[in-house]
Scaffold this active site. Structure first.
Site, short mmCIF file in Angstrom:
data_model
loop_
_atom_site.label_atom_id
_atom_site.label_comp_id
_atom_site.label_asym_id
_atom_site.label_seq_id
_atom_site.Cartn_x
_atom_site.Cartn_y
_atom_site.Cartn_z
N ASN A 97 0.63 -1.18 -0.13
CA ASN A 97 0.16 0.02 0.09
C ASN A 97 0.88 1.17 0.00
O ASN A 97 0.21 2.36 -0.60
CB ASN A 97 -0.94 -0.01 1.07
CG ASN A 97 -1.44 1.35 1.48
OD1 ASN A 97 -2.43 1.71 0.97
ND2 ASN A 97 -1.15 1.86 2.67
N SER A 151 -3.63 2.61 -9.01
CA SER A 151 -4.47 3.68 -9.17
C SER A 151 -5.07 3.89 -10.81
O SER A 151 -4.44 3.24 -11.67
CB SER A 151 -3.53 5.03 -8.94
OG SER A 151 -4.32 6.13 -9.48
N TYR A 166 3.64 9.78 -11.18
CA TYR A 166 2.87 9.03 -10.50
C TYR A 166 2.15 7.96 -11.76
O TYR A 166 2.27 6.82 -11.17
CB TYR A 166 1.61 9.74 -9.80
CG TYR A 166 0.78 9.06 -9.01
CD1 TYR A 166 1.11 8.52 -7.79
CD2 TYR A 166 -0.52 8.87 -9.18
CE1 TYR A 166 0.25 7.75 -6.85
CE2 TYR A 166 -1.40 7.91 -8.43
CZ TYR A 166 -0.97 7.52 -7.32
OH TYR A 166 -1.90 6.82 -6.52
N LYS A 170 2.49 3.85 -11.51
CA LYS A 170 1.57 2.77 -11.25
C LYS A 170 1.25 2.01 -12.47
O LYS A 170 0.86 0.67 -12.32
CB LYS A 170 0.22 3.50 -10.85
CG LYS A 170 0.33 4.60 -9.45
CD LYS A 170 0.35 3.37 -8.24
CE LYS A 170 0.15 4.17 -7.03
NZ LYS A 170 0.57 3.33 -5.94
N VAL A 199 -9.75 9.17 -3.09
CA VAL A 199 -10.22 9.02 -1.23
C VAL A 199 -9.28 10.26 -0.70
O VAL A 199 -8.34 10.80 -0.91
CB VAL A 199 -9.74 7.78 -0.79
CG1 VAL A 199 -10.00 7.46 0.49
CG2 VAL A 199 -9.94 6.65 -1.81
N THR A 201 -7.44 11.43 1.71
CA THR A 201 -6.24 11.13 2.56
C THR A 201 -5.50 12.16 2.31
O THR A 201 -5.87 13.22 1.59
CB THR A 201 -5.70 9.80 2.19
OG1 THR A 201 -5.20 9.76 0.80
CG2 THR A 201 -6.56 8.62 2.42
N1 LIG Z 1 -5.85 8.59 -1.76
C1 LIG Z 1 -6.25 8.49 -3.11
O1 LIG Z 1 -7.02 8.87 -3.70
C2 LIG Z 1 -5.45 7.48 -3.84
C3 LIG Z 1 -5.98 7.08 -5.17
C4 LIG Z 1 -5.26 5.97 -5.95
C5 LIG Z 1 -4.14 5.43 -5.48
N2 LIG Z 1 -3.83 5.56 -4.24
C6 LIG Z 1 -2.81 4.55 -3.49
O2 LIG Z 1 -3.25 4.06 -2.47
C7 LIG Z 1 -2.00 4.14 -1.46
C8 LIG Z 1 -2.22 4.59 -0.25
O3 LIG Z 1 -2.53 6.10 -0.39
P1 LIG Z 1 -3.06 7.17 0.67
O4 LIG Z 1 -3.96 7.80 -0.05
O5 LIG Z 1 -3.44 6.63 2.09
O6 LIG Z 1 -1.70 8.06 0.89
P2 LIG Z 1 -1.37 8.71 2.08
O7 LIG Z 1 -2.32 9.20 2.89
O8 LIG Z 1 -0.11 9.77 1.54
O9 LIG Z 1 -0.36 7.44 2.67
C9 LIG Z 1 0.94 7.20 2.13
C10 LIG Z 1 1.43 6.05 3.03
O10 LIG Z 1 2.40 5.40 2.45
C11 LIG Z 1 3.52 5.65 3.38
N3 LIG Z 1 4.84 5.67 2.57
C12 LIG Z 1 5.18 6.77 1.75
N4 LIG Z 1 6.68 6.57 1.28
C13 LIG Z 1 7.08 5.46 2.11
C14 LIG Z 1 8.13 4.63 2.05
N5 LIG Z 1 9.29 4.99 1.38
N6 LIG Z 1 8.39 3.55 2.54
C15 LIG Z 1 7.32 3.07 3.51
N7 LIG Z 1 5.99 3.84 3.52
C16 LIG Z 1 5.90 4.82 2.63
C17 LIG Z 1 3.58 6.55 4.31
O11 LIG Z 1 4.28 6.44 5.36
P3 LIG Z 1 4.61 7.80 6.32
O12 LIG Z 1 3.52 8.12 7.16
O13 LIG Z 1 5.78 7.17 6.82
O14 LIG Z 1 5.05 8.93 5.22
C18 LIG Z 1 2.04 6.34 4.25
O15 LIG Z 1 1.49 5.66 5.42
C19 LIG Z 1 -0.86 4.44 -2.36
O16 LIG Z 1 -0.42 3.54 -2.90
C20 LIG Z 1 -1.56 5.42 -3.31
O17 LIG Z 1 -0.59 5.74 -4.46
C21 LIG Z 1 -4.65 6.42 -3.28
#
Ligand SMILES: NC(=O)c1ccc[n+]([C@@H]2O[C@H](COP(=O)([O-])OP(=O)(O)OC[C@H]3O[C@@H](n4cnc5c(N)ncnc54)[C@H](OP(=O)(O)O)[C@@H]3O)[C@@H](O)[C@H]2O)c1
Length: 244
Positions: A97, A151, A166, A170, A199, A201
């Site tokens: 994730n 994504s 990005y 992906k 989402v 976040t």
């Molecule tokens: N939110 C959306 O709309 C959306 C849409 C499509 C896909 N996604 C995908 O869903 C996943 C989760 O996204 P999210 O929205 O939850 O993002 P987020 O809120 O920015 O959280 C990102 C997470 O990834 C961790 N992370 C980042 N770099 C890292 C590294 N080098 N090693 C280990 N952990 C790392 C962060 O840890 P830290 O707290 O230590 O920084 C955090 O726990 C991602 O793969 C993202 O691409 C999200």
């Protein structure tokens, strides 16, 4: 505060046939979708293992009853240490994730290649390395599922330009997921790429239409319904197929 998610049952998911408590490992479980997964699986009675980068983020996970490990997915030594610490522990569902978006608003002529490399290190090489390191754990489990958190922006068919770093990370992650699924079919391991939708976040921002609860409830339903026949597919949180 940990909470019981809407519609959560202590059923261990509809795909379970085991009396044992299933185990999920989630990378980047300290916030965002990773934390939401941890909350929902914990509320459903699963054993939850989460990775975080910051030792301070461990507390939130341990409050859920989850096991927390420190690992940056770009740090191969940390991943090896994680795998060594989990030797012999079956992982039913591995959710790769952790991810970053990278700098926004990059335009052609001004691309920041160092930043691009970092996005590829986190979003592409990170999940590949974690999945590779924990393959034995997944193979030793009952469900044998690997989820690459992708994504819709990684869909080449739907690509609109602008999100070069990005989107390319992906799209490449999808290719790796698909290739892993072919390589691992003989071991009964199912590998899928899942999109959570847009989402709210830190990454998705406040304007995103979906709440993390809704997205993860959908994703968990998709995961619970996975069969080996679905390995190598790219799906949205609502279960619909996304064109490559
Ligand atoms: N939110 C959306 O709309 C959306 C849409 C499509 C896909 N996604 C995908 O869903 C996943 C989760 O996204 P999210 O929205 O939850 O993002 P987020 O809120 O920015 O959280 C990102 C997470 O990834 C961790 N992370 C980042 N770099 C890292 C590294 N080098 N090693 C280990 N952990 C790392 C962060 O840890 P830290 O707290 O230590 O920084 C955090 O726990 C991602 O793969 C993202 O691409 C999200």
């Amino acid at each position: 505060m940990p909470r019981k998610p809407r519609g959560a049952k202590r059923s261990h998911g509809s795909g379970s046939t085991s009396r044992n408590v299933p185990t999920v490992l989630i990378t980047g479980a300290g916030r965002g979708l990773g934390y939401e997964y941890a909350q929902q699986y914990a509320a459903d009675g699963w054993k939850v293992i989460g990775t975080v980068r910051d030792p301070k983020a461990k507390a939130a996970l341990t409050k859920l009853g989850a096991e927390a490990h420190i690992a940056d997915v770009t740090d191969r030594k940390a991943i090896a240490k994680l795998a060594a610490g989990l030797k012999g522990v079956p992982i039913d569902v591995l959710i790769c994730n952790a991810g970053i978006y990278g700098p926004r608003g990059m335009s052609l002529g001004k691309l920041d290649y160092a930043a691009w490399e970092e996005v590829l290190r986190v979003n592409l090489l990170g999940p590949a390395a974690v999945a590779e390191a924990l393959l034995g754990n997944v193979a030793a489990s009952e469900k044998k599922i690997i989820v690459m958190m992708s994504s819709r922006l990684g869909s080449i068919a739907e690509m609109r330009g602008g999100d070069y770093f990005y989107a390319s990370s992906k799209a490449a992650l999808n290719a790796v997921g698909r290739a892993f699924s072919a390589a691992l079919a003989g071991r009964g391991i199912t590998v899928v790429s899942l999109s959570p939708g847009w989402v709210r976040t830190d990454m998705g921002g406040k304007r995103a239409p979906l709440a993390p609860e809704t997205s993860v409830e959908g994703l968990r339903k998709v995961i619970a319904g996975l069969t080996p026949g679905k390995s190598g597919s790219f799906m949205s949180y609502d279960g619909s197929a996304i064109p490559w």
